[in-house]
Write an enzyme that holds these catalytic residues in place. Sequence first.
Site, short mmCIF file in Angstrom:
data_model
loop_
_atom_site.label_atom_id
_atom_site.label_comp_id
_atom_site.label_asym_id
_atom_site.label_seq_id
_atom_site.Cartn_x
_atom_site.Cartn_y
_atom_site.Cartn_z
N LYS B 55 0.85 -1.19 0.00
CA LYS B 55 0.00 0.00 0.00
C LYS B 55 0.89 1.24 0.00
O LYS B 55 1.89 1.28 0.72
CB LYS B 55 -0.88 -0.04 1.25
CG LYS B 55 -1.95 1.04 1.33
CD LYS B 55 -2.82 0.82 2.57
CE LYS B 55 -3.95 1.81 2.69
NZ LYS B 55 -4.81 1.55 3.87
N SER B 130 -9.69 1.09 2.86
CA SER B 130 -8.91 1.94 2.00
C SER B 130 -7.77 1.21 1.28
O SER B 130 -7.21 1.76 0.33
CB SER B 130 -8.35 3.09 2.82
OG SER B 130 -7.37 2.63 3.73
N SER B 154 -9.63 -1.03 7.05
CA SER B 154 -9.03 -0.81 5.73
C SER B 154 -8.30 -2.00 5.12
O SER B 154 -8.01 -2.01 3.93
CB SER B 154 -8.08 0.38 5.78
OG SER B 154 -8.82 1.57 5.80
#
Lengths: 95, 439
Positions: B55, B130, B154
């Site tokens: 990420k 996310s 997330s």
Amino acid sequence: MEKQVINKDEVKHIAELSRLELSEEELTRFKEQFNQILSYFAEIRAMGGSDERWDGESNAVREDEVEDFQDKELIIQNFAERKARFLKAPKAKLK
Amino acid sequence: MLVKKVEQALRLAEKDEFNAFIELYPEAVEKAEEVEKKIEQGEGGKLAGLVISVKNNIAVKGKKLTCASKMLEHYTAPYDATVIAKLRKEDAIIIGSNNMDEFACGSDGTTSAFGPTKNPINPSLVPGGSSSGCAAAVSAGIVDCAIGSDTGGSIRCPSAFCGVWGFKPSYGAVSRYGLGDMAMSLDQIGPIARSLEVVENVFSVIAGEDEKDQCTHNFRIEEKKEVKRVAVPKEALKAEDEVVKGLELARERLELEGIATEEVEIKEMRYLIPIYYLTVFAEFASAMQRYDGLRYGKVGEMEDYALDSAKIRAKCLGQEVKRRIMLGTFITSKEQKNAWFRRAQVARKALKKRFDALFQTYDALLLPTMPTLPWKIGEKSQDPLSMYLSDVFTVLANLIFAPAVNIPIMGKKPIGIQIIGQRGHDLTVLSLARKVVEK
């Protein structure tokens, strides 16, 4: 309709404190959304316990030790404007 | 063999059908050659041959660290996050960085400044957020594992929506040194993968104390506990029908293993969203002060610090990020903090106590990861409150510092079921999850 928790002038003030220059259209939209969100969140009052203290999690604190960072150039490369090894900043004006 | 696997992963990531990647690391091919030799000589590390993406709020030295924001579009990470250093040491091959909601603010992968991520199962649907690009890259089979972060779901939400495994370890189990923080008292790094085995292996590598993140502990010394009773919150049965069916299936499997699953009323469930978001707004607004266009953000000329900073922030930050900064500023202001922020902290403390008591009777909680199936891209973008409410089942684990895993239950549609355990009992949670899928 939810009750008004925050008015447009307050939203404008909060935007200034948050250092965000917002358009009239954004201020209007945020005002509506903030009222919707905060009205829903006001439910938290029903949970009670209002006078208790919150001490957070306990911290595990150690002594700071100074170490020389090996890749300073990688940090310097990220500067918006630089003069030699230094970050060039604008003058701070006093109101 | 490994070189080919990495080349193929890079090709798919380059094509990027689902907008899951931000930057690719072509030198991964050289690393693959090196690791292949090590494997041949029997010297490969624990993760030798595992293809990974990260990420883009986790620092990879010399690579872009954008947090999917215009503010950091040109920012290069000057060092490796602790998790990255640990993965490299065990010969994992990192091929690139993943798209995400801007500064991890979002539940469906649509707030990235670089465009929304698509769900590989059905590209018209959101992948969840996310860590949207992480779950999409894993679900599409591009990488074996992706490293995400989870502040209120997330990792688990996109894992549920994309039909893969996602694990949020106990708060403090994995170092966050090198993570762009969203809310410091809730953030945790963890793995997303197509198999539980990979999740376990990667977790065993990245877990552990780190002097650079003083919230870390060596939790893994706690061995697996025998699980006898699991609580199913009654509130979880209010989820969408298909999700509840998935939950019932998971329950049946645990019952077959001789584990009692009992419905329990947890009235605090209705306060979770306010407690969580009030905490996030406050911590996030504070964390975002550093992005002023001077210390971070190579985005324009500055003549007057205050005025130009407000202009740059307005131009470079997205709507959800602005919303959270402003709400955080509001609820922590002198006039408002007792009514909002302080109340949320007191409520969080009471919540923690309630669950400490619950864990005296029950070994874990079983509930859905998300209350609904994935929605259409754009459907909730204009309605922030409805987006926030979709986090109702995930935020609990972060608020009480607990480990939680998303178990993918694939029928025609992806359904994610979640197990939440006691803080420090990460291995218990993972071994219980195995029981759900074993038979």
